[in-house]
Scaffold this active site. Structure first.
Site, PDB file in Angstrom:
ATOM      1  N   ASN A   7       1.077  -1.858  -0.070  1.00  0.00           N
ATOM      2  CA  ASN A   7      -0.161  -0.398   0.056  1.00  0.00           C
ATOM      3  C   ASN A   7       1.226   0.810   0.019  1.00  0.00           C
ATOM      4  O   ASN A   7       1.901   1.860   1.017  1.00  0.00           O
ATOM      5  CB  ASN A   7      -1.132   0.120   0.935  1.00  0.00           C
ATOM      6  CG  ASN A   7      -1.686   0.956   1.225  1.00  0.00           C
ATOM      7  OD1 ASN A   7      -1.667   1.756   0.713  1.00  0.00           O
ATOM      8  ND2 ASN A   7      -2.657   1.322   2.293  1.00  0.00           N
ATOM      9  N   ARG A  92      -2.467  -1.835  -3.246  1.00  0.00           N
ATOM     10  CA  ARG A  92      -3.865  -1.454  -3.415  1.00  0.00           C
ATOM     11  C   ARG A  92      -3.932  -0.228  -3.838  1.00  0.00           C
ATOM     12  O   ARG A  92      -2.369   1.046  -3.881  1.00  0.00           O
ATOM     13  CB  ARG A  92      -3.696  -0.597  -1.668  1.00  0.00           C
ATOM     14  CG  ARG A  92      -4.716  -0.216  -1.595  1.00  0.00           C
ATOM     15  CD  ARG A  92      -4.903   1.294  -0.115  1.00  0.00           C
ATOM     16  NE  ARG A  92      -5.953   1.798  -0.206  1.00  0.00           N
ATOM     17  CZ  ARG A  92      -6.066   3.158   0.390  1.00  0.00           C
ATOM     18  NH1 ARG A  92      -4.933   3.207   0.607  1.00  0.00           N
ATOM     19  NH2 ARG A  92      -7.400   3.608   0.465  1.00  0.00           N
ATOM     20  N   HIS A 181     -12.844   3.098   0.123  1.00  0.00           N
ATOM     21  CA  HIS A 181     -12.491   2.513   1.524  1.00  0.00           C
ATOM     22  C   HIS A 181     -13.216   1.314   0.671  1.00  0.00           C
ATOM     23  O   HIS A 181     -13.635   0.457   1.397  1.00  0.00           O
ATOM     24  CB  HIS A 181     -13.619   2.810   2.327  1.00  0.00           C
ATOM     25  CG  HIS A 181     -12.728   3.864   2.813  1.00  0.00           C
ATOM     26  ND1 HIS A 181     -13.321   5.028   3.465  1.00  0.00           N
ATOM     27  CD2 HIS A 181     -10.985   4.129   3.826  1.00  0.00           C
ATOM     28  CE1 HIS A 181     -12.142   5.896   4.200  1.00  0.00           C
ATOM     29  NE2 HIS A 181     -11.355   5.597   4.352  1.00  0.00           N
ATOM     30  N   ARG A 242     -10.863  16.111   7.602  1.00  0.00           N
ATOM     31  CA  ARG A 242     -11.349  16.716   6.420  1.00  0.00           C
ATOM     32  C   ARG A 242     -12.954  17.027   6.401  1.00  0.00           C
ATOM     33  O   ARG A 242     -13.287  16.551   7.161  1.00  0.00           O
ATOM     34  CB  ARG A 242     -11.850  15.621   5.251  1.00  0.00           C
ATOM     35  CG  ARG A 242     -10.422  14.958   4.669  1.00  0.00           C
ATOM     36  CD  ARG A 242     -10.576  13.869   3.512  1.00  0.00           C
ATOM     37  NE  ARG A 242      -9.211  13.108   3.975  1.00  0.00           N
ATOM     38  CZ  ARG A 242      -9.552  11.881   3.600  1.00  0.00           C
ATOM     39  NH1 ARG A 242     -10.393  11.030   2.981  1.00  0.00           N
ATOM     40  NH2 ARG A 242      -8.051  11.264   3.751  1.00  0.00           N
ATOM     41  N   GLU A 385      -7.551  -4.686   5.284  1.00  0.00           N
ATOM     42  CA  GLU A 385      -7.791  -4.891   4.165  1.00  0.00           C
ATOM     43  C   GLU A 385      -6.984  -5.540   2.821  1.00  0.00           C
ATOM     44  O   GLU A 385      -7.115  -5.718   1.754  1.00  0.00           O
ATOM     45  CB  GLU A 385      -8.129  -3.464   3.096  1.00  0.00           C
ATOM     46  CG  GLU A 385      -9.401  -2.119   4.254  1.00  0.00           C
ATOM     47  CD  GLU A 385      -8.730  -1.108   4.128  1.00  0.00           C
ATOM     48  OE1 GLU A 385      -8.129  -0.391   5.424  1.00  0.00           O
ATOM     49  OE2 GLU A 385      -8.894   0.100   3.441  1.00  0.00           O
TER      50      GLU A 385
END
Ligand code: ADP
Length: 398
Positions: A7, A92, A181, A242, A385
């Site tokens: 990743n 990823r 996601h 965010r 993940e």
């Protein structure tokens, strides 16, 4: 069969080496500060004391990956004796646009298609491509697989993915909602069905991935019908830094008031907002909670706003799916935030949700946390993940 999962971020790289015979993680590591001063690789192996640490300059991802490969071959902290034991690499990749509804073996054409999405994920896709290129150079002949954050959400219909803007923006620039996601939402929704002993095709599930970045997905009969992130991961929930959903008119308003350019507002909304901007304290919910406990009003308000936003998405997705059978909490805050889960999922009896405070009093463990008589099951499921990426990789190269 051993799969290396990568990743890659712009200056960091997370990795896991997984033995697919038993899905055991052989070793797990993190490289930080790639291309800047103080590059460092840290690797751990389950059951082995201490850490494998390499501190030396790494000018790019290729330098970092060479050290990762040395690490995974380490006799104490590694997982293979020789690089030749690595059968495939799963990457990823954040943005796959509309091209990829599932994972793929990486070819020149796939790389080109990932590059074509660079504008949609300027911080992520170029870094993902650097990892892919480095792997191809260092381990030629070993297959590379791309697993996209956006892929699972590609089942959304125009009703969910179109914005109310001129259609030509979609035609010309791909301006639509994509969602992110996806690997996590897919993993936890599948686990939820398994834990409930039901076929996912018979379930309406709302998955709440609440990490530093956070998103909610509505999954009906195993397919995403809506999710809270949009063209970019900025839309939806209030996050660490965010802002999530805001009145879009705030953007030109702030540009005029503070003389900001596009990069300026981008930075304001992505890096200076969220609970960090709302409190001026931190982007980490543990710090916000600590301040709230001491009576800091901004921290209290930020937490309330955060919980309300998640609740609002759950309600709207239940409406969109005409009901909900299960709500899943996952990722850093979803897995560990006992009070946060309670604040979000309590007072939802109208929806058939009844929490069990005692069952909910747990961190990071798979568990049903709703009351026995709750019509809607609420589940805590730690996401994985990396395992999902490794499984997809295995399925494609086997
Ligand atoms: P990322 O999006 O970086 O992968 P994670 O899923 O690891 O994020 O989530 C990290 C966030 O989870 C932290 O910023 C923190 O706010 C939150 N978190 C972690 N542990 C706890 C805890 N015990 N209580 C509340 N929040 C927590």
């Amino acid at each position: 069969m051993k799969v290396l999962v990568l990743n890659c971020g712009s200056s960091s790289l997370k990795y896991q080496l997984i033995d697919m015979e038993n899905e055991a993680v052989l070793c797990i590591g993190l490289v930080e500060r790639i291309g800047i001063d103080g590059s460092i690789l840290t690797q751990k192996k389950d059951g082995v004391e201490g850490k494998y640490i390499v501190e030396q300059p790494m000018k790019d991802h290729q330098d970092a990956i060479k050290l990762v490969l040395a690490g995974v071959q380490d006799s104490v902290y590694g997982g293979v004796k020789d690089m030749s034991e690595i059968d495939a690499v799963g990457h990823r990749v954040v943005h796959g646009g509309e091209k990829f509804a599932s994972s793929v073996v990486i070819t020149e054409e796939v790389e080109e298609a990932i590059r074509a999405c660079n504008d949609l994920a300027p911080l992520h896709n170029p870094a993902n491509l650097m990892g892919i290129d480095a792997m191809k150079a260092i381990l030629p002949g070993v297959p590379n697989v791309a697993v996209f954050d956006t892929a699972f959400h590609q089942t959304m219909e125009p009703a969910a993915y179109l914005y109310g803007v001129p259609h030509r923006l979609y035609d010309e620039y791909g301006v639509r909602r994509y969602g992110f996601h996806g690997t996590s939402h897919k993993y936890v929704s599948q686990r939820a069905a398994e834990m409930l002993g039901k076929d996912i095709k018979d379930l309406k599930i709302i998955t709440c991935h609440l990490g530093n970045g956070a998103s909610v997905a509505a999954i009906k009969n195993g397919k995403v019908i809506d999710t809270s992130m949009g063209l970019t991961p900025l839309e939806g929930l209030i996050m660490g830094t965010r802002c999530g959903d805001i009145d879009p008119a705030i953007i030109p308003f702030m540009m005029r008031k503070e003389g900001l350019d596009a990069d300026g507002v981008d930075n304001l909304m992505n890096k200076q907002s969220g609970v960090y901007g709302m409190t001026g304290i931190s982007s980490d919910f543990r710090d916000i909670e600590a301040a709230a406990e001491k009576g800091d009003q901004k921290a209290i308000d930020a937490l309330d706003a955060y919980h309300t936003r998640v609740k609002k998405y759950i309600g709207s997705y239940a409406a969109e799916m005409n009901g909900v059978d299960a709500i899943v909490f996952t990722a850093g805050l979803g897995e560990n935030g006992i009070d946060n889960r309670m604040a979000i999922a309590s007072n939802m009896e109208y929806l058939g949700v009844k929490m069990d405070a005692e069952a909910n009093n747990v961190r990071g463990k798979e568990r049903v946390i709703s009351a026995a008589d709750s019509q809607v099951k609420v589940l805590l499921i730690p996401t994985n993940e990396e395992l999902m990426i490794a499984r997809d990789t295995l399925a494609l190269v086997k």
